[in-house]
Design a protein around this motif. Structure first.
Motif, mmCIF file in Angstrom:
data_model
loop_
_atom_site.group_PDB
_atom_site.id
_atom_site.type_symbol
_atom_site.label_atom_id
_atom_site.label_comp_id
_atom_site.label_asym_id
_atom_site.label_seq_id
_atom_site.Cartn_x
_atom_site.Cartn_y
_atom_site.Cartn_z
ATOM 1 N N SER A 90 17.787 -29.251 -36.022
ATOM 2 C CA SER A 90 16.666 -29.641 -36.866
ATOM 3 C C SER A 90 15.519 -30.102 -35.972
ATOM 4 N N PRO A 91 14.267 -30.097 -36.497
ATOM 5 C CA PRO A 91 13.127 -30.466 -35.653
ATOM 6 C C PRO A 91 13.319 -31.867 -35.067
ATOM 7 N N GLU B 259 -0.489 -20.306 -39.188
ATOM 8 C CA GLU B 259 0.764 -20.983 -39.566
ATOM 9 C C GLU B 259 2.011 -20.231 -39.115
ATOM 10 N N THR C 278 6.579 -20.574 -34.655
ATOM 11 C CA THR C 278 7.822 -21.317 -34.890
ATOM 12 C C THR C 278 7.780 -22.703 -34.237
ATOM 13 N N LEU C 279 8.658 -23.559 -34.713
ATOM 14 C CA LEU C 279 8.766 -24.903 -34.134
ATOM 15 C C LEU C 279 9.150 -24.804 -32.666
ATOM 16 N N ARG C 280 10.028 -23.834 -32.382
ATOM 17 C CA ARG C 280 10.466 -23.675 -30.990
ATOM 18 C C ARG C 280 9.318 -23.175 -30.105
ATOM 19 N N LEU D 61 6.156 -23.837 -30.511
ATOM 20 C CA LEU D 61 5.266 -24.984 -30.259
ATOM 21 C C LEU D 61 5.876 -25.920 -29.221
ATOM 22 N N ARG D 62 7.170 -26.194 -29.367
ATOM 23 C CA ARG D 62 7.819 -27.091 -28.402
ATOM 24 C C ARG D 62 7.777 -26.478 -27.004
ATOM 25 N N TYR E 91 -3.120 -26.672 -32.517
ATOM 26 C CA TYR E 91 -1.857 -27.428 -32.463
ATOM 27 C C TYR E 91 -1.909 -28.579 -31.446
#
Ligand code: SAM
Length: 237
Positions: free
Chosen positions: A3-4, A28, A31-33, A35-36, A59
């Motif tokens: 999870s994030p 939009e 993905t969260l990954r 961005l990380r 971002y």
């Protein structure tokens, strides 16, 4: 599944080239990954730093960037390899979509993998996948052709050579040559179902379907602008 913000997420590895997919239009679609990864790499290698800085600003990602254009790619590959050798983590992004699909990312990946460096994909948007799944054409078997050559004779030869290939054929095309490809398809594949996927994920997204001649008639009084994927359905037997 992670999870994030999960502390168990694996840290990025030193000396790795991360291929980070970015939006093909809609900011939009990241993905969260992705961005990380962009937040945690040492440097971001971008096709065009000015273009990509808009995405990064959106971002609030502030990172050193290096640019690699098609023209200075060979030299930049050397710089990227030297940085990987020093143990840097590099995020490779292109102007849109998945690095390595019909863009200069491919050569950087070849150079990095040939030199024995770790290459990792951080998957996400890709224009031809979005076009294929919304086309209504068969998705079980398809052939991605990328961009056709510019010269008329070479284009026609390539289109003819693709005829025996089963499944859906997928092309990228510049807005300046959409009408040209439709005329070529009318000549070589008059009976096949063609789909034009325009401006995917953007405000003026549009999907046009029909035989080449029908699509030509539909767009007769329009100037088609934007970005396009062209798909050709298989021969009906
Ligand atoms: N690496 C990218 C990908 O993953 O799809 C493709 C890069 S290639 C240089 C650019 C081409 O992709 C455009 O000329 C167009 O054919 C297609 N493309 C990119 N974004 C698109 C969009 N939003 N709608 C339709 N086609 C798009």
């Amino acid at each position: 599944m992670n999870s994030p913000g999960d502390a168990s997420l694996p840290p990025l590895q030193a000396g790795t080239l991360y291929l980070v997919a970015t939006p093909i239009g809609n900011l939009e679609d990241i993905t969260l990954r992705a961005l990380r990864t962009l937040r945690e790499v040492d440097v971001i290698a971008a096709e065009d730093t000015r273009h990509s800085s808009r995405l990064l600003a959106h971002y609030q990602i502030s990172k050193p960037m290096i640019s690699y254009f098609q023209f200075n790619e060979a030299k930049r590959s050397e710089e990227i390899l030297a940085r990987l050798a020093r143990g840097e983590k590099i995020g490779l992004i292109t102007d849109a979509g998945t690095p390595g699909i019909s863009d200069p990312g491919e050569r950087v990946v070849k150079a990095a993998s040939a030199a024995g460096f770790r290459v990792e994909s951080v998957p996400g948007p890709c224009a031809f996948v979005s076009a294929l799944v919304s086309s209504g054409l068969p998705t079980e078997e398809f052939h991605f052709c990328g961009f056709l050559p510019h010269k008329s004779g070479q284009r026609k030869n390539k289109l003819k050579a693709l005829e025996p290939i089963p499944g859906t054929l997928i092309f990228y095309e510049s807005p300046y040559r959409v009408e040209k490809i439709l005329e070529e398809l009318k000549e070589i594949y008059p009976a096949r179902e063609v789909v034009i996927a325009r401006e995917l994920t953007k405000k003026f997204e549009e999907i046009l379907r029909g035989r080449p001649e029908e699509i030509i008639a539909k767009i007769q009084n329009r100037t088609l602008k934007g970005e396009f994927v062209i798909l050709v359905g298989p021969a009906i037997t």
